[in-house]
Design an enzyme around this catalytic site. Structure first.
Site, PDB file in Angstrom:
ATOM      1  CD  GLU A   1      42.121  37.986  48.577  1.00 25.14           C
ATOM      2  OE1 GLU A   1      42.406  36.919  49.139  1.00 25.14           O
ATOM      3  OE2 GLU A   1      42.559  38.321  47.462  1.00 25.14           O
TER       4      GLU A   1
ATOM      5  CE  LYS B   1      41.134  31.872  48.224  1.00 26.59           C
ATOM      6  NZ  LYS B   1      42.263  32.784  47.928  1.00 26.59           N
TER       7      LYS B   1
ATOM      8  CB  CYS C   1      41.883  35.748  45.433  1.00 26.16           C
ATOM      9  SG  CYS C   1      43.505  36.042  44.676  1.00 26.16           S
TER      10      CYS C   1
END
Length: 547
Positions: free
Chosen positions: A293, A358, A417
């Site tokens: 990420e 995300k 994440c």
């Protein structure tokens, strides 16, 4: 003190039960905080699951004493709230690490992770503890009541306001081990319910009833032992053989640049390290390379020269990389996303092959500048000029769970994440279109080298167990590994020689395991199992109410 408490049951445990039950005031609050703090070692990297039996037993015995108070609701709330404070403070103390990256600027905000977070999260335990107190009984019924309400509290914690499902009791079992395989049946919340019961069962061996009934007092512990034995036997046969490997090679790369240096050294230095690893001679055509990420401190898709360099070094391979990106909206306003992109050697001409944004953003973090800048909205004026705009805008959420399809890449569930904590994301994506694997990228550099990254890695592995899908995980300054569909580590990236001084650069190349069979949790029956078991606990609580 409450001198009316008299313990009956196992003679050896009677004095301990009385000692906990008679605690009042600050002594009771302090003991509850210590019990909660002690439970932290049940989780990664320690996995001393058995300490939960001591913590939960002590808490239940303290609730026994609180129920005899005139204002019992307040007394029960304070004990369970204090337990939650101790648990959150110690097990999640690493949340203070981002504020110590530049302590001269951000140390003033340490009260947020060290006071506000524990006190706020513990309100959920306090509220459901008080609810449990309303149905409390001196009989073994209280063990089932405790497990029911504690499991509901953890479910609420994982969903309320977006949820924070970190360190659920079900994740204390070593991922990939026999007992962790139960998550493939009903998911981690179901495993949490069973874990809380198993660890709370010893509390029933002593109570305040002036009556015989040793067999009934032992019954919960006997049931817990049976559950553990059955769970271990079933899980052991499930993981008796190694997973077969596919022909697809996956390459894990992390520059390992320290978070406090990342933006100072800049894009070129970090990108150069990744390009250097791409030329180490191990790579072959058809490899899938994965970067973590926010791998490079830049919006890669908006950096033409960086894309040209990546395409030139990539050749007949594919790259999956985490990156911040922005797109221009009305009046040339930049809207930022935390993204995962799939790139090939033609990226300089045609852009990304596939893209995922995300959607489950970190509360109080990504909603204002993301994990790149924790609590960015509040502190944006104190940041370097290049980061202030990103901090003020925050990240825009994506559209939802997705299976990513791209040429020369097996379809995969994309997780960035924080999303790796949520069972429902992987499950929802797979219900729409079955994937062959999971790609999870993360930036663990914010959280030091202690409990935080270890806990994150352990919890991510449960997504593989629940879905039966292998996982490739790449985390900046965290664990980068290939995991099979049973949660077992197949390959761990290792340190790179001649890495820049102070950088924990890692590299690994290995075959992707084949998917396991579709799990029960992945079907609709798996989710129902959690609620059916809760209903069964209600029945058991009623059946043992006044026996």
């Amino acid at each position: 003190m409450n001198t009316a408490v008299r313990s009956h049951g196992f003679t050896a445990l009677g004095p301990l039960h009385e000692a906990f039950a008679r605690l009042t005031g600050w002594a009771a609050a302090g003991a509850a905080v210590l019990l909660g703090a002690f439970s932290a070692v049940a989780f990664a990297p320690f996995h001393f699951s058995a300490v939960l039996a001591l913590s939960f037993t002590g808490l239940i015995w303290m609730i026994d004493g609180a129920r005899s108070h005139r204002r019992w609701g307040r007394a029960v709330f304070m004990r369970t709230w204090a337990f939650g404070v101790g648990f959150t403070l110690i097990s999640m103390h690493w949340t203070a690490e981002p504020f110590l990256v530049e302590p001269e600027r951000f140390a003033i905000f340490l009260w947020m992770p060290l006071i506000l977070l524990p006190a706020g999260m513990a309100l959920i335990w306090g509220a459901f503890g008080a609810m449990a107190g309303a149905f409390w009984s001196a009989s073994p019924s209280r063990v089932f009541v405790f497990a029911f309400f504690f499991a509901i509290a953890e479910f609420v914690r994982g969903h309320l306001f977006g949820g924070f499902p970190w360190n659920l009791p079900g994740t204390t079992w070593v991922p990939g081990g026999a007992l962790s395989q139960a998550a493939s049946l009903g998911g981690v919340y179901w495993l949490t319910l069973l874990t809380v019961f198993v660890m709370a069962a010893p509390a029933a061996m002593v109570d305040t009833r002036d009556a015989r009934g040793l067999a009934l007092r032992i019954a919960p512990s006997f049931g817990a032992v049976i559950l553990l034995a059955l769970g271990w036997a079933w899980g052991a046969q499930r993981i008796a053989a190694p997973s077969p490997l596919s022909d697809q090679y996956v390459v894990l790369m992390d520059s390992g640049v320290p978070q406090d240096e990342k933006w100072e050294v800049g894009r070129d230095a970090v990108l150069t390290e990744y390009l250097r690893m791409m030329t180490n001679g191990e790579g072959q055509p058809g490899d899938i390379i994965i970067w973590p990420e926010g791998a490079v401190p830049a919006s890669l898709l908006n950096e033409i020269d960086a894309l040209d360099a990546i395409g030139a070094y990539l050749g007949p391979r594919t790259l999956i990389a985490g990156t911040a990106r922005y797109q221009l909206e009305e009046q040339n306003e930049r809207v930022y996303f935390n993204s995962m992109v799939v790139l090939d050697e033609n990226v300089g001409r045609s852009g990304a092959v596939a893209l995922y944004d995300k959607f489950r953003l970190v509360p109080f973090g990504e909603l204002a500048a993301a994990e790149i800048i924790p609590f960015g909205q509040a502190i944006s004026d104190y940041l370097p000029g290049a980061m202030q705009q990103l901090a003020r805008n925050g990240f825009h959420p994506g559209t939802g769970p997705a299976v990513i399809f791209a040429d020369n890449v097996p379809p995969f569930v994309a997780l960035i994440c924080y999303e790796g904590l949520y069972p429902e994301i992987t499950r929802a994506a797979n219900l729409a279109a079955r994937a062959d694997w999971i790609v999870l990228v993360s930036n663990d550099a914010w959280f030091g080298g202690g409990m935080g990254p270890a806990q994150h890695y352990a919890q991510n592995r449960y997504r593989a167990i629940e879905s039966g899908l292998p996982m490739a995980r790449v985390a900046s300054r965290g664990a980068s590994a290939i995991i099979d569909g049973y949660g077992r580590e197949v390959l761990r990236a290792s340190p790179v020689q001649d890495a820049p001084s102070g950088w924990n650069t890692t590299y690994g190349r290995g075959k992707l395991p084949a998917p396991a069979e579709v799990t029960l949790f992945q079907s609709r029956a798996g989710v129902v199992l959690f609620w059916l078991t809760l209903a069964a606990f209600v029945g058991l609580a009623f059946a043992t109410w006044r026996r």
